[in-house]
Motif scaffolding. Structure first.
Motif, PDB file in Angstrom:
ATOM      1  N   LEU A   1       6.934  -9.216   5.114  1.00  0.00           N
ATOM      2  CA  LEU A   1       7.826  -9.967   5.995  1.00  0.00           C
ATOM      3  C   LEU A   1       9.248  -9.967   5.431  1.00  0.00           C
ATOM      4  O   LEU A   1      10.218  -9.782   6.160  1.00  0.00           O
ATOM      5  CB  LEU A   1       7.298 -11.397   6.133  1.00  0.00           C
TER       6      LEU A   1
ATOM      7  N   ARG B   1      -4.529  -6.008  15.202  1.00  0.00           N
ATOM      8  CA  ARG B   1      -4.343  -7.207  16.017  1.00  0.00           C
ATOM      9  C   ARG B   1      -4.380  -8.461  15.155  1.00  0.00           C
ATOM     10  O   ARG B   1      -4.634  -9.548  15.649  1.00  0.00           O
ATOM     11  CB  ARG B   1      -5.403  -7.323  17.127  1.00  0.00           C
ATOM     12  N   ARG B   2      -4.218  -8.311  13.887  1.00  0.00           N
ATOM     13  CA  ARG B   2      -4.184  -9.469  13.004  1.00  0.00           C
ATOM     14  C   ARG B   2      -3.171  -9.201  11.895  1.00  0.00           C
ATOM     15  O   ARG B   2      -2.898  -8.052  11.566  1.00  0.00           O
ATOM     16  CB  ARG B   2      -5.558  -9.724  12.377  1.00  0.00           C
ATOM     17  N   LEU B   3      -2.668 -10.264  11.349  1.00  0.00           N
ATOM     18  CA  LEU B   3      -1.698 -10.098  10.268  1.00  0.00           C
ATOM     19  C   LEU B   3      -2.267 -10.460   8.912  1.00  0.00           C
ATOM     20  O   LEU B   3      -1.752 -10.050   7.879  1.00  0.00           O
ATOM     21  CB  LEU B   3      -0.464 -10.969  10.537  1.00  0.00           C
ATOM     22  N   LEU B   4      -3.308 -11.292   8.906  1.00  0.00           N
ATOM     23  CA  LEU B   4      -3.784 -11.817   7.625  1.00  0.00           C
ATOM     24  C   LEU B   4      -5.218 -11.404   7.330  1.00  0.00           C
ATOM     25  O   LEU B   4      -6.043 -12.207   6.957  1.00  0.00           O
ATOM     26  CB  LEU B   4      -3.680 -13.344   7.614  1.00  0.00           C
ATOM     27  N   GLY B   5      -5.529 -10.151   7.528  1.00  0.00           N
ATOM     28  CA  GLY B   5      -6.876  -9.710   7.178  1.00  0.00           C
ATOM     29  C   GLY B   5      -7.860  -9.953   8.296  1.00  0.00           C
ATOM     30  O   GLY B   5      -7.581 -10.654   9.259  1.00  0.00           O
ATOM     31  N   PRO B   6      -9.048  -9.326   8.185  1.00  0.00           N
ATOM     32  CA  PRO B   6     -10.045  -9.429   9.245  1.00  0.00           C
ATOM     33  C   PRO B   6     -10.545 -10.857   9.419  1.00  0.00           C
ATOM     34  O   PRO B   6     -10.428 -11.682   8.516  1.00  0.00           O
ATOM     35  CB  PRO B   6     -11.170  -8.505   8.786  1.00  0.00           C
ATOM     36  N   SER B   7     -11.074 -11.089  10.601  1.00  0.00           N
ATOM     37  CA  SER B   7     -11.442 -12.465  10.915  1.00  0.00           C
ATOM     38  C   SER B   7     -12.847 -12.798  10.432  1.00  0.00           C
ATOM     39  O   SER B   7     -13.804 -12.732  11.191  1.00  0.00           O
ATOM     40  CB  SER B   7     -11.359 -12.665  12.428  1.00  0.00           C
TER      41      SER B   7
ATOM     42  N   TRP C   1      -1.795 -13.927   2.163  1.00  0.00           N
ATOM     43  CA  TRP C   1      -0.394 -14.283   2.426  1.00  0.00           C
ATOM     44  C   TRP C   1       0.561 -13.519   1.523  1.00  0.00           C
ATOM     45  O   TRP C   1       1.717 -13.300   1.858  1.00  0.00           O
ATOM     46  CB  TRP C   1      -0.174 -15.782   2.232  1.00  0.00           C
TER      47      TRP C   1
ATOM     48  N   PHE D   1       4.658  -1.735   9.719  1.00  0.00           N
ATOM     49  CA  PHE D   1       4.271  -3.123   9.995  1.00  0.00           C
ATOM     50  C   PHE D   1       3.770  -3.305  11.428  1.00  0.00           C
ATOM     51  O   PHE D   1       2.675  -3.791  11.673  1.00  0.00           O
ATOM     52  CB  PHE D   1       5.463  -4.053   9.723  1.00  0.00           C
ATOM     53  N   PHE D   2       4.586  -2.863  12.393  1.00  0.00           N
ATOM     54  CA  PHE D   2       4.212  -3.100  13.800  1.00  0.00           C
ATOM     55  C   PHE D   2       3.013  -2.254  14.206  1.00  0.00           C
ATOM     56  O   PHE D   2       2.130  -2.714  14.929  1.00  0.00           O
ATOM     57  CB  PHE D   2       5.401  -2.820  14.723  1.00  0.00           C
TER      58      PHE D   2
ATOM     59  N   PHE E   1       1.476 -10.249   3.028  1.00  0.00           N
ATOM     60  CA  PHE E   1       2.141 -10.524   4.290  1.00  0.00           C
ATOM     61  C   PHE E   1       3.581 -10.976   4.060  1.00  0.00           C
ATOM     62  O   PHE E   1       4.508 -10.512   4.726  1.00  0.00           O
ATOM     63  CB  PHE E   1       1.351 -11.586   5.066  1.00  0.00           C
TER      64      PHE E   1
ATOM     65  N   LEU F   1      10.649  -6.682   5.991  1.00  0.00           N
ATOM     66  CA  LEU F   1      10.964  -6.514   7.408  1.00  0.00           C
ATOM     67  C   LEU F   1      12.271  -7.232   7.737  1.00  0.00           C
ATOM     68  O   LEU F   1      13.122  -6.702   8.462  1.00  0.00           O
ATOM     69  CB  LEU F   1       9.815  -7.072   8.251  1.00  0.00           C
TER      70      LEU F   1
ATOM     71  N   TRP G   1      -0.069  -3.726  12.798  1.00  0.00           N
ATOM     72  CA  TRP G   1      -0.356  -4.969  13.527  1.00  0.00           C
ATOM     73  C   TRP G   1      -1.061  -4.630  14.844  1.00  0.00           C
ATOM     74  O   TRP G   1      -2.034  -5.261  15.243  1.00  0.00           O
ATOM     75  CB  TRP G   1       0.958  -5.710  13.776  1.00  0.00           C
TER      76      TRP G   1
END
Lengths: 350, 637
Positions: free
Chosen positions: B205, B270-276, B198, B262-263, B201, B208, B266
């Motif tokens: 943000l 396809r994620r904003l907070l690190g890999p899943s 976070w 940023f975009f 991010f 941005l 993204w």
């Protein structure tokens, strides 16, 4: 994990929408809500060259660079409670409506000046910019029209600065007459003294009512005949400074003429404050600026030379050196906003 | 601390400074005279633009303006005037004691402080208003001579010391391990914070959000630069912070929070907070490779020069800045879609180019704790492994030896399975290697630009400003000359001078084995510390003079007449402008010192013989001192 990711995505979306939204809400919902219902609020922006206008149009980063902004004509009704918010889009201006009893306010960039008044009397009132703000300054003026409900007053034509439209091109310093004419127009002298020095521009509460005309300069210099005037002009063109003891032209009372000439030049150099008609009344809005920092000595000569040639003699054709007296028209093709302006100035409020 | 070597250096330095001051001062005092001046203000200069008097003179000044209302703020003498065109009396006040102006025909004061003091426009008069400057010089100009003495002092002290060093110990001492402080070891909480998803991010943000606000303000806000937040925050506050704090102390920490990619990022992730989580994640997009021929910073050099050619317009017109910021964001997004990872940032972003060079000098680095661990690991850390994204900057973090292309994104710290990557504090100018011509040329571009900008933006020459200010003045031929000066001096003149130094150096040192090209390239690192510190010396005045505009625009970001925090109408008052010199000169002298000592380290790498090493450094030392002298001329002369 998915929840966190969703929150993050949502926060990005909310942010992208909310910033412009907040700005617009603040400007168009909150700010208007700070005024009373019955108040009529006008947001006025002062802009110098090339528009030279107080405008009701919005000036922003996108349109400032190419657009010419229309001068405002404020249409009011008797009894209106008016709030004027004045701001500047470039440099310092001054807003003054003498006949409405509004004192001059200096409009500096970055600050909004607020004026409030109640429209009381029917009529046409002229507002002025009273601090010099560039070459369009003298055209930075317009009308506040107060009508009665059932008896509308016809609004005069707005005053538009014609100076930046055509490109005159600076004549060489040696062409004194062309230079004089060019400077007279380019510096905005025409705004107050009229095209071809005709005068006729009203200066509220000025002892002589109208800004002095310049097509009478020849008389003021006591040049009584066309021959004298032509001699004086020739002499002026060939001599760097005045007065000179040797080779004075053969003009009656030449010393007197040259003293008058010097006095005239002095006014142009140092400026003057107009005398009030009603001593307790407001300051007349139009004042003669001091041009000594702007113009070279020879350029003053050129302008006065131009004034001398504006005189209409009866027997024009026969004069020696009549080519000096050719009238040139340098108006932008089409309309002539200035003539309209001087007509209207004569019909201002009772 | 105070060993003999240092004491000698200090003594030599002070002697030079003192000697220069004595040299400047005539021993007979000149009695004060009356000096009369008429200063004419015109967009965007004063005539005369330099006023020179002697100490004790009684100075009488009259003012006139020929176009719009201008101001006159004489630093150090507490005088502020407002000049209205067409009016002979002008308004004046002493800003520290009076709030109201009074009308006078003339101001008179005694020149009782030595040195150079600038007078500036204090009334917004148009686009280049913040750069409308004149100079008031009270002779004898001690600060100037002291500064020049300082340059000679640094030069002399340095060469005296290295020469003494050569005589004393011919035997190479045991190289001590370079000083590094492992920040994650002493502050584990810092690692927690930096790797907390976070954290980055939210930083991005916020930036941005600022970007959106700025672009909106640039397009729809006031056209006056110093009353629009896009100009005040981007070109005064951000630039000042970037150059003065972020680069020297945080390397490319800005790239970690930069909103431009940023975009695009993204889209790729396809994620904003690190890999899943645990499964191996893959980066999306077309993942094209950037052409190998363009995989350097040449494009960035050229793009940066292009931006800089229009900088006068860029930094004074909100709408231009708004277009550039929008353009950068869009380009970054498009490039991110088609090319792999941060190709845009590495090879295209015009700001990134010079940051990659100057971050070499930075005091912060991300490195592996133990190279061996990385070698044996099998490079798992540079690919996406579920814990982190793998290096977006297309480098192998374990093998990293230079800060240049590390965007401080902390992904390697996240993804390293062995906890081998760390953040370290190190001395200023620790990476001293320049291996490629693109970087050397960036060094030339930056040093040339800082000299030119110091002259254009901080100098009193109206003609230069007129040439640069194309869109308002319309002086096309002037602008062509201006472009010529910028492009030719940075791309050709500076490198040619450097090459001359390299040839001379090779001749003097008399070594056949080392080519002039190598000398040219290796020594070009000397331009990094001097360049960075002179950019700081250039940026500090921007902030100190204009900080009130920043405060005002926080209350009224769009120049629409808002007053959110109640300080929208704060009067312009520069922060200690007369003492700027005492910040700028020490900064460039420090830069010179670092350049010389790093140059010596480089020459020791090139030559085994110490005498040769010292001799080969002399031409570069002289050239770099000359650059410092030029800068000091602009600051103090």
């Amino acid at each position: 994990m998915v929840i966190k990711e969703t929150i993050a995505v949502l926060s990005v979306i909310i942010l992208l929408i909310s910033i412009p939204l907040c700005i617009l809400l603040y400007q168009y919902v909150f700010v208007p809500s700070t005024y009373l219902q019955e108040e009529r609020v006008f947001n006025i922006t002062a802009v110098g060259e090339p528009s030279g206008a107080y405008t009701l149009e919005e000036i922003n980063g996108l349109n400032y660079w190419w657009k010419r902004f229309a001068p405002m004509t404020l249409l009011l009704e008797v009894g209106d409670q008016v709030i004027l918010n004045l701001k500047s889009a470039d440099s310092t201006h001054q807003f003054y409506v003498p006949e409405l009893g509004l004192d001059p306010v200096t409009v500096t960039p970055g600050k909004v000046e607020t004026l409030s008044f109640t429209a009381e009397k029917k009529g046409i009132y002229q507002y002025f910019c009273t601090t010099m703000c560039g070459d369009c300054h003298t055209f930075m003026t317009g009308w506040i029209v107060i009508s009665e409900k059932d008896d509308p007053v016809k609004a005069p034509h707005p005053i538009v600065c014609p100076l930046c439209a055509p490109d005159f091109g600076i004549p060489p310093q040696t062409e004194m007459l062309d230079l004089g004419e060019y400077l007279y127009q380019k510096l905005g002298c025409v705004g107050c003294h009229g095209w071809f020095g005709k005068g006729g521009i009203r200066n509220p509460n000025y002892a002589k009512q109208y800004v002095p005309a310049h097509n009478t300069t020849t008389d003021k210099l006591f040049l009584k005949t066309p021959e004298d005037a032509a001699k004086f002009c020739k002499w002026l063109i060939t001599h760097e400074s005045i007065p000179q003891s040797e080779d004075n032209p053969d003009i009656p009372m030449f010393n007197f003429v040259s003293a008058r000439y010097q006095a005239l030049k002095d006014i142009a150099k140092k400026g003057s404050t107009p005398e009030k008609l009603d001593k307790t009344g407001p300051e007349p809005p139009l004042w003669m600026p001091a041009w000594k920092f702007r113009l070279a000595d020879r350029e003053f000569d050129a302008i006065i030379l131009y004034f001398i040639t504006l005189k209409k003699w009866e027997e024009d054709e026969e004069i020696e050196g009549a080519d000096l007296f050719t009238q040139r028209v340098m108006l932008p093709s089409g309309s002539n906003p200035i003539s309209e302006r001087s007509d209207i100035s004569a019909v201002t409020p009772a | 601390m105070f060993n003999k070597k240092r004491m000698t250096a200090v003594c030599i330095f002070l002697t030079c400074v003192f000697a220069a001051v004595c040299f400047s001062s005539p021993f007979s005092a000149i009695p004060g005279k009356r000096k009369d001046f008429t200063i004419i203000a015109k967009r965007y200069s004063y005539q005369p633009n330099r006023i020179i008097v002697n100490k004790g003179d009684s100075v009488h000044i009259k003012f006139g303006s020929v176009d719009v209302v201008h101001g006159f703020f004489l630093e150090g003498y507490d005088i502020e005037a407002e000049i209205h065109p067409g009016k002979i009396p002008f308004k004046v006040r002493h800003p520290s004691v009076e709030t109201e102006f009074t009308y006078v025909d003339e101001i008179a004061f005694t020149a009782d402080r030595n040195g150079k003091f600038r007078y500036r426009c204090s009334v917004t008069c148009g686009t280049l208003h913040p750069f409308m400057i004149g100079e008031f010089i009270v002779r004898p100009n001690y600060p100037f001579y002291a500064s020049i003495g300082g340059v000679i002092g640094v030069f002399a002290a340095f060469f005296f010391n290295v020469a003494a060093d050569r005589r004393k110990s011919e035997s190479p001492g045991i190289a001590s391990a370079p000083l590094r402080i492992d920040l994650f070891k002493i502050m584990p909480a810092l690692k927690e914070l930096l790797t907390y998803r976070w954290f980055q991010f939210i930083l991005m943000l916020l930036n941005l959000a600022a970007l959106v606000l700025f672009i909106f303000a640039g397009f729809f806000g006031s056209p006056i630069g110093n009353h629009n937040i896009i100009i005040t925050v981007v070109w005064i506050l951000w630039w000042f912070f970037l150059v003065t704090f972020m680069i020297p102390f945080g390397s490319r920490i800005w790239c970690m929070m930069c909103p431009f990619p940023f975009f695009g990022e993204w889209f790729q992730r396809r994620r904003l907070l690190g890999p899943s989580g645990s499964k191996v994640s893959t980066v999306k997009g077309y993942k094209k490779k950037w052409p190998a021929k363009l995989s350097n910073i040449w494009i960035q050099n050229i793009l940066f020069l292009c931006l800089c050619t229009f900088s006068t317009i860029l930094v004074t017109r909100p709408v231009t800045t708004a277009f550039v910021l929008t353009g950068l964001t869009l380009t970054a997004t498009v490039v991110h879609i088609f090319f792999r990872r941060r190709t845009f940032c590495r090879y295209l972003c015009p700001i990134s180019g010079w940051m990659s060079l100057y971050s070499k000098a930075s005091m912060l680095e991300i490195r592996s704790r133990n190279n061996g661990v990385c070698k044996s690991c099998g490079s798992k850390a540079i690919i996406d492994n579920g814990r982190g994204w793998g290096c977006p900057w297309l480098i192998n973090p374990g093998k990293m030896t230079s800060n240049s292309h590390c965007g401080m994104c902390m992904e390697c710290i996240n993804s390293c399975p062995n906890n081998n990557m760390t953040l370290r504090l190190r001395p200023f100018c620790s990476d001293t290697v320049i291996d490629h011509y693109d970087e050397a040329w960036m060094g030339f571009i930056m040093i040339t630009l800082v000299i030119l900008y110091t002259a254009i933006f901080l100098g009193p020459w109206g003609t230069l400003k007129e040439w640069a200010n194309l869109t308002e003045m319309g002086n096309v031929s002037g602008f062509i000359i201006y472009c010529g000066i910028i492009w030719i001096s940075s791309l050709a003149v500076a490198p040619v001078l450097w090459l001359t130094a390299a040839w001379t150096s090779k001749r003097l040192a008399g070594s056949e084995t080392i080519s002039a090209r190598k000398i040219f390239l290796k020594y070009s690192y000397m331009l990094v510390p001097l360049g960075l510190l002179s950019w700081i010396a250039f940026s500090i005045p921007l902030f100190m003079i204009n900080y009130t505009h920043i405060i005002a625009t926080f209350s009224d970001p769009l120049g629409w007449g808002w007053n959110i925090f109640g300080n929208a109408h704060i009067h312009w008052s520069p922060l200690l402008p007369e003492y700027l010199l005492y910040v700028q000169v020490p900064l460039v002298l420090t830069g010179l010192g670092f350049a010389l000592s790093k140059g010596y380290a480089i020459s020791n790498d090139l030559y085994s013989d110490k005498t040769q090493a010292i001799i080969s450094l002399v031409p570069f030392g002289m050239l770099i001192s000359l650059i410092t002298v030029i800068l000091i001329f602009f600051y103090a002369w």
